[in-house]
Motif scaffolding. Structure first.
Motif, PDB file in Angstrom:
ATOM      1  N   GLN A  52       0.797  -1.000  -0.067  1.00  0.00           N
ATOM      2  CA  GLN A  52       0.066   0.102   0.090  1.00  0.00           C
ATOM      3  C   GLN A  52       0.948   1.200  -0.095  1.00  0.00           C
ATOM      4  O   GLN A  52       0.521   2.398  -0.793  1.00  0.00           O
ATOM      5  CB  GLN A  52      -0.851  -0.167   1.185  1.00  0.00           C
ATOM      6  N   VAL A  53       2.110   1.233   0.522  1.00  0.00           N
ATOM      7  CA  VAL A  53       2.983   2.422   1.055  1.00  0.00           C
ATOM      8  C   VAL A  53       4.159   2.322   0.105  1.00  0.00           C
ATOM      9  O   VAL A  53       4.772   3.425   0.218  1.00  0.00           O
ATOM     10  CB  VAL A  53       2.832   2.892   2.501  1.00  0.00           C
ATOM     11  N   ALA A  54       4.653   1.396  -0.193  1.00  0.00           N
ATOM     12  CA  ALA A  54       6.074   1.257  -0.961  1.00  0.00           C
ATOM     13  C   ALA A  54       6.180   2.164  -2.002  1.00  0.00           C
ATOM     14  O   ALA A  54       7.134   2.846  -1.934  1.00  0.00           O
ATOM     15  CB  ALA A  54       6.067  -0.081  -1.282  1.00  0.00           C
ATOM     16  N   LYS A  55       5.205   2.330  -2.727  1.00  0.00           N
ATOM     17  CA  LYS A  55       5.474   3.313  -3.974  1.00  0.00           C
ATOM     18  C   LYS A  55       5.983   4.773  -3.619  1.00  0.00           C
ATOM     19  O   LYS A  55       6.706   5.576  -3.685  1.00  0.00           O
ATOM     20  CB  LYS A  55       4.475   3.235  -4.916  1.00  0.00           C
ATOM     21  N   LYS A  56       4.881   5.048  -2.462  1.00  0.00           N
ATOM     22  CA  LYS A  56       4.950   6.448  -1.911  1.00  0.00           C
ATOM     23  C   LYS A  56       5.961   6.701  -1.238  1.00  0.00           C
ATOM     24  O   LYS A  56       6.664   8.037  -1.252  1.00  0.00           O
ATOM     25  CB  LYS A  56       3.701   6.595  -0.949  1.00  0.00           C
ATOM     26  N   ALA A  57       6.737   5.639  -0.646  1.00  0.00           N
ATOM     27  CA  ALA A  57       7.938   5.865   0.014  1.00  0.00           C
ATOM     28  C   ALA A  57       9.400   5.623  -0.864  1.00  0.00           C
ATOM     29  O   ALA A  57      10.287   6.051  -0.364  1.00  0.00           O
ATOM     30  CB  ALA A  57       8.172   4.658   1.275  1.00  0.00           C
ATOM     31  N   GLY A  58       9.120   5.141  -1.964  1.00  0.00           N
ATOM     32  CA  GLY A  58      10.220   5.143  -2.858  1.00  0.00           C
ATOM     33  C   GLY A  58      10.840   3.785  -2.882  1.00  0.00           C
ATOM     34  O   GLY A  58      12.075   3.705  -3.121  1.00  0.00           O
ATOM     35  N   VAL A  59      10.343   2.669  -2.329  1.00  0.00           N
ATOM     36  CA  VAL A  59      11.001   1.325  -2.242  1.00  0.00           C
ATOM     37  C   VAL A  59      10.025   0.412  -2.977  1.00  0.00           C
ATOM     38  O   VAL A  59       8.729   0.521  -3.205  1.00  0.00           O
ATOM     39  CB  VAL A  59      11.334   1.020  -0.772  1.00  0.00           C
ATOM     40  N   ALA A  60      10.596  -0.842  -3.088  1.00  0.00           N
ATOM     41  CA  ALA A  60       9.839  -1.909  -3.719  1.00  0.00           C
ATOM     42  C   ALA A  60       9.030  -2.478  -2.450  1.00  0.00           C
ATOM     43  O   ALA A  60       9.673  -2.697  -1.505  1.00  0.00           O
ATOM     44  CB  ALA A  60      11.057  -3.042  -4.290  1.00  0.00           C
ATOM     45  N   PRO A  61       7.780  -2.883  -2.838  1.00  0.00           N
ATOM     46  CA  PRO A  61       7.018  -3.439  -1.848  1.00  0.00           C
ATOM     47  C   PRO A  61       7.526  -4.602  -1.254  1.00  0.00           C
ATOM     48  O   PRO A  61       7.255  -4.844  -0.005  1.00  0.00           O
ATOM     49  CB  PRO A  61       5.714  -4.021  -2.717  1.00  0.00           C
ATOM     50  N   ARG A  62       8.083  -5.774  -2.007  1.00  0.00           N
ATOM     51  CA  ARG A  62       8.604  -6.860  -1.248  1.00  0.00           C
ATOM     52  C   ARG A  62       9.927  -6.381  -0.452  1.00  0.00           C
ATOM     53  O   ARG A  62      10.039  -6.947   1.036  1.00  0.00           O
ATOM     54  CB  ARG A  62       9.207  -7.773  -2.266  1.00  0.00           C
ATOM     55  N   ASP A  63      10.744  -5.277  -0.653  1.00  0.00           N
ATOM     56  CA  ASP A  63      11.738  -4.894   0.173  1.00  0.00           C
ATOM     57  C   ASP A  63      11.312  -4.392   1.390  1.00  0.00           C
ATOM     58  O   ASP A  63      11.654  -4.769   2.618  1.00  0.00           O
ATOM     59  CB  ASP A  63      12.644  -3.960  -0.553  1.00  0.00           C
ATOM     60  N   LEU A  64      10.214  -3.456   1.366  1.00  0.00           N
ATOM     61  CA  LEU A  64       9.557  -2.783   2.692  1.00  0.00           C
ATOM     62  C   LEU A  64       8.887  -4.082   3.339  1.00  0.00           C
ATOM     63  O   LEU A  64       9.227  -4.119   4.730  1.00  0.00           O
ATOM     64  CB  LEU A  64       8.629  -2.004   2.174  1.00  0.00           C
ATOM     65  N   ALA A  65       8.291  -5.092   2.777  1.00  0.00           N
ATOM     66  CA  ALA A  65       7.645  -6.160   3.440  1.00  0.00           C
ATOM     67  C   ALA A  65       8.993  -6.932   4.312  1.00  0.00           C
ATOM     68  O   ALA A  65       8.506  -7.461   5.355  1.00  0.00           O
ATOM     69  CB  ALA A  65       6.926  -7.120   2.460  1.00  0.00           C
ATOM     70  N   THR A  66      10.011  -7.171   3.677  1.00  0.00           N
ATOM     71  CA  THR A  66      10.938  -7.943   4.390  1.00  0.00           C
ATOM     72  C   THR A  66      11.488  -7.201   5.395  1.00  0.00           C
ATOM     73  O   THR A  66      11.742  -7.735   6.451  1.00  0.00           O
ATOM     74  CB  THR A  66      12.197  -8.293   3.148  1.00  0.00           C
ATOM     75  N   TRP A  67      11.588  -5.867   5.312  1.00  0.00           N
ATOM     76  CA  TRP A  67      12.126  -5.238   6.561  1.00  0.00           C
ATOM     77  C   TRP A  67      11.251  -5.095   7.603  1.00  0.00           C
ATOM     78  O   TRP A  67      11.725  -5.322   8.903  1.00  0.00           O
ATOM     79  CB  TRP A  67      12.363  -3.576   5.978  1.00  0.00           C
ATOM     80  N   VAL A  81       6.623 -14.424  10.969  1.00  0.00           N
ATOM     81  CA  VAL A  81       6.404 -13.605   9.947  1.00  0.00           C
ATOM     82  C   VAL A  81       6.869 -13.962   8.607  1.00  0.00           C
ATOM     83  O   VAL A  81       8.116 -14.263   8.482  1.00  0.00           O
ATOM     84  CB  VAL A  81       6.788 -12.079  10.140  1.00  0.00           C
ATOM     85  N   ASP A  82       5.868 -14.152   7.644  1.00  0.00           N
ATOM     86  CA  ASP A  82       6.377 -14.633   6.172  1.00  0.00           C
ATOM     87  C   ASP A  82       5.985 -13.478   5.226  1.00  0.00           C
ATOM     88  O   ASP A  82       4.952 -12.896   5.332  1.00  0.00           O
ATOM     89  CB  ASP A  82       5.335 -15.988   5.880  1.00  0.00           C
ATOM     90  N   VAL A  83       6.882 -13.224   4.228  1.00  0.00           N
ATOM     91  CA  VAL A  83       6.680 -12.355   3.156  1.00  0.00           C
ATOM     92  C   VAL A  83       6.120 -13.257   2.080  1.00  0.00           C
ATOM     93  O   VAL A  83       6.798 -14.346   1.585  1.00  0.00           O
ATOM     94  CB  VAL A  83       7.828 -11.514   2.786  1.00  0.00           C
ATOM     95  N   ALA A  84       4.885 -13.028   1.292  1.00  0.00           N
ATOM     96  CA  ALA A  84       4.354 -13.545   0.378  1.00  0.00           C
ATOM     97  C   ALA A  84       4.042 -12.763  -0.811  1.00  0.00           C
ATOM     98  O   ALA A  84       3.672 -11.643  -0.763  1.00  0.00           O
ATOM     99  CB  ALA A  84       2.954 -14.344   0.718  1.00  0.00           C
ATOM    100  N   GLY A  85       4.126 -13.442  -1.983  1.00  0.00           N
ATOM    101  CA  GLY A  85       3.909 -12.773  -3.227  1.00  0.00           C
ATOM    102  C   GLY A  85       4.614 -11.425  -3.230  1.00  0.00           C
ATOM    103  O   GLY A  85       5.978 -11.299  -2.859  1.00  0.00           O
ATOM    104  N   PRO A  86       3.836 -10.343  -3.958  1.00  0.00           N
ATOM    105  CA  PRO A  86       4.674  -9.186  -4.167  1.00  0.00           C
ATOM    106  C   PRO A  86       4.785  -8.567  -3.053  1.00  0.00           C
ATOM    107  O   PRO A  86       5.521  -7.175  -3.018  1.00  0.00           O
ATOM    108  CB  PRO A  86       3.492  -8.438  -5.119  1.00  0.00           C
ATOM    109  N   GLY A  87       4.341  -9.078  -1.740  1.00  0.00           N
ATOM    110  CA  GLY A  87       4.636  -7.862  -0.663  1.00  0.00           C
ATOM    111  C   GLY A  87       3.863  -8.090   0.664  1.00  0.00           C
ATOM    112  O   GLY A  87       3.490  -7.273   1.501  1.00  0.00           O
ATOM    113  N   PHE A  88       2.949  -9.418   0.431  1.00  0.00           N
ATOM    114  CA  PHE A  88       1.885  -9.549   1.679  1.00  0.00           C
ATOM    115  C   PHE A  88       2.675  -9.945   2.780  1.00  0.00           C
ATOM    116  O   PHE A  88       3.733 -10.790   2.601  1.00  0.00           O
ATOM    117  CB  PHE A  88       1.048 -10.615   1.280  1.00  0.00           C
ATOM    118  N   LEU A  89       2.468  -9.786   3.865  1.00  0.00           N
ATOM    119  CA  LEU A  89       2.794 -10.194   5.499  1.00  0.00           C
ATOM    120  C   LEU A  89       1.875 -11.069   5.758  1.00  0.00           C
ATOM    121  O   LEU A  89       0.751 -10.865   6.057  1.00  0.00           O
ATOM    122  CB  LEU A  89       2.939  -9.166   6.172  1.00  0.00           C
ATOM    123  N   ASN A  90       2.198 -12.347   6.069  1.00  0.00           N
ATOM    124  CA  ASN A  90       1.410 -13.266   6.832  1.00  0.00           C
ATOM    125  C   ASN A  90       2.059 -13.469   8.055  1.00  0.00           C
ATOM    126  O   ASN A  90       3.197 -13.707   8.350  1.00  0.00           O
ATOM    127  CB  ASN A  90       1.441 -14.666   6.139  1.00  0.00           C
TER     128      ASN A  90
END
Length: 550
Positions: A52-67, A81-90
């Motif tokens: 939801q916010v990665a593009k506004k923050a200027g980073v890749a969604p999956r990178d932000l999800a990993t952090w 916590v698992d990162v799934a798909g393009p940046g979901f957090l389970n």
């Protein structure tokens, strides 16, 4: 940890992660969305906040999800916590965090699910407001149930709610009602535009009991006698039926008082002075199209008489003068045009149109043996509130009316809603509560206590599902309040009852025979007590009883 608690943790964690990496935390939404995955193997909860916010923050969604996953892994409430798909957090919670949900329910008791989110807000909630020309029909019954439930829900959020019934005792429908009573008293058929039916004959007889000379009076006096006594009798019946149904009002506002007090005339003069009324073809029109309505509305007709909207305008002004921040109107399916005109009236007085909310309820159909029952107040074939209550009971009648969104029509199958089976939704929910009460009685007989439970022992899949469902309750109530949708609570209760029945079928709560009570029995009993509490809280918000035995 409830979903709301997890959402706050996620937002706080995301803000820290973004700030530490030199990124703008202001891109985060005010509230992070947390959902329960359809597949429980994916975890307890999931969020798309990184996407939801990665593009506004200027980073890749999956990178932000990993952090975020790395930061959340250090939280005591989070197990995995698992990162799934393009940046979901389970996210899978720690057992201690899930147990905290049960502990919170037991600690807060009746207050669980309540909040002060609407504290300081004064709300006028107008509903039912059926014309006093006949008993409350099925449409009015729907509003009686939904309106009362909505009032309870808004109150649970801290709002000061005034339940109001607008008593339509002014206008042509009352004149037709009085003429119908006169005709019935004279043994004549109902006027062509009048009302018929057994209730008309009963009220006409009541008028003659009160005024034996009523038929001998001059025509105008005779009409007034039947009008005043008949309307009072009809409204007394309406109030009695609503009270028995569990719906009472703080204010019964008489439409006629707006005309007698001069409120209508004052409202008209105010709008003339502001330039929001203009004269055309001898009539006075509200400039409602300037405020979003689909057409301008006649307020004073060319003959000098006030149009129906004049009373509505004065009534809104009266509500605002009484200090209400929000005026909610609950109207029938044929009143859709009122949305624009009421909001336009508010704007014309200089108010924010958002101070007016209009909910439109769709039709209610009664089905007997698979065939729809037709009704007509004029013809006297009215299916009334007390008819429905007699057929299926108060609890079922309230529940069926609340269970569906008001913008959907309802078909009520009498056989289903009168049945004592799990196919009957209200029976299904109430039976879960009664079963839990029976469980508590059984525990007391065996000397099994729910004190000092160790919730870390609740590791079964069905135990976790039940706990997480309990955790959803505050968020469901908040949604029901903000969206004005009491049906969300009914559907939640059915989900909770289902989660409990599955838990009970898979997890033995009490020891059998000569078995000693073990810590797991204590934990499961505490979980059962929490479930019973939430079922009771939810049913109370709907105005439906929570029986201890069935």
């Amino acid at each position: 940890m409830t979903p709301a608690d997890l959402a706050e943790l996620l937002r706080a964690t995301a803000a820290t992660v973004l700030t530490e990496r030199g990124l703008d935390a202001a891109v985060l939404p005010a509230a992070v969305t947390v959902d329960r995955p359809r597949n429980p193997e994916h975890g307890d909860y999931a969020t798309n906040v990184a996407m939801q916010v990665a593009k506004k923050a200027g980073v890749a969604p999956r990178d932000l999800a990993t952090w975020l996953a790395e930061a959340l892994a250090g939280q005591s409430a989070v197990d995995e916590v698992d990162v799934a798909g393009p940046g979901f957090l389970n996210i899978r919670l720690a057992k201690s965090a899930q147990g905290a949900i049960v502990e919170r329910v037991l600690t807060e008791g009746e207050a669980y699910g309540r909040s002060d989110s609407l504290a300081g807000t004064s709300i006028n909630l107008e509903f039912v407001s059926a014309n006093p020309t006949g008993p409350v029909h099925l449409g009015g019954t729907r509003w009686a149930a939904v309106g009362d439930a909505l009032g309870r829900i808004l109150t649970s959020r801290g709002a000061a709610v005034t339940r109001e019934y607008y008593f339509n005792d002014h206008g042509a429908q009352i004149d037709r009602f009085a003429r119908s009573l006169v005709a019935a008293a004279q043994g004549l058929p109902a006027p062509e535009d009048g009302y018929a039916g057994e209730y008309i004959a009963e009220i006409a007889a009541h008028v003659l009991e009160q005024r034996p000379d009523a038929l001998d009076l001059p025509e105008d006096e005779r009409q007034e006698a039947f009008r005043s006594i008949g309307v009072d009798a009809m409204f007394t019946k309406i109030k009695a039926d609503l009270h028995e149904f569990g719906t009472d009002f703080d204010v019964y506002f008489h439409e006629n008082s707006l005309f007698e007090s001069g409120a209508v005339e004052r409202a008209v003069e105010t709008l003339k002075a502001s330039g929001n009324l203009y004269e055309k073809d001898g009539a006075w029109w509200l400039r409602s199209t300037e405020y979003g309505d689909d057409k301008d509305r006649v307020v004073v007709k060319s003959d000098g008489n006030a149009a129906y909207i004049a009373g509505d305008i004065a009534y809104f002004q009266d509500k605002r003068a009484r200090g209400f921040d929000l005026c909610i109107y609950m109207l029938g399916a044929d009143h859709h045009g009122y949305i624009g005109r009421l909001k336009a009236a508010a704007a014309a007085f200089g108010d924010d149109p958002a101070t007016v909310e209009v909910l439109i309820g769709q039709m209610v159909n009664l089905v007997r043996d698979g065939v729809a029952v037709k009704m007509s107040k004029r013809a006297g074939t009215v299916i009334s509130l007390d008819d429905l209550v007699e057929a299926i009971g108060i609890d079922a009648a309230r529940y069926v009316m609340v269970r569906s969104s008001v913008d959907q029509s309802i078909d009520i199958d009498l056989a289903l809603w009168a049945s004592k089976s799990n196919d009957n939704p209200v029976y299904y929910v109430q039976y879960a509560h009664a079963r839990l009460c029976s469980l508590a009685r059984g525990a007391a007989e065996l000397g099994v206590s729910a004190d000092a439970p160790d919730f870390s022992l609740l590791v079964h899949e069905n135990e976790g599902d039940l706990i997480r469902t309990l955790g959803d309750f505050p968020r469901v109530v908040e949604s029901a309040a903000s969206l004005r949708e009491p049906h969300r609570i009914a559907r939640y209760l059915e989900d909770l009852a289902g989660a409990y029945h599955r838990f009970y079928g898979a997890c033995r709560v009490l020891p059998r025979g000569d078995e000693e009570a073990e810590p797991v029995h204590t934990a499961r009993l505490a979980l059962g007590n929490a479930t019973r509490r939430v079922l009771a809280n939810g049913l109370d918000l709907l105005g439906v009883s929570a029986p201890e035995k069935m």
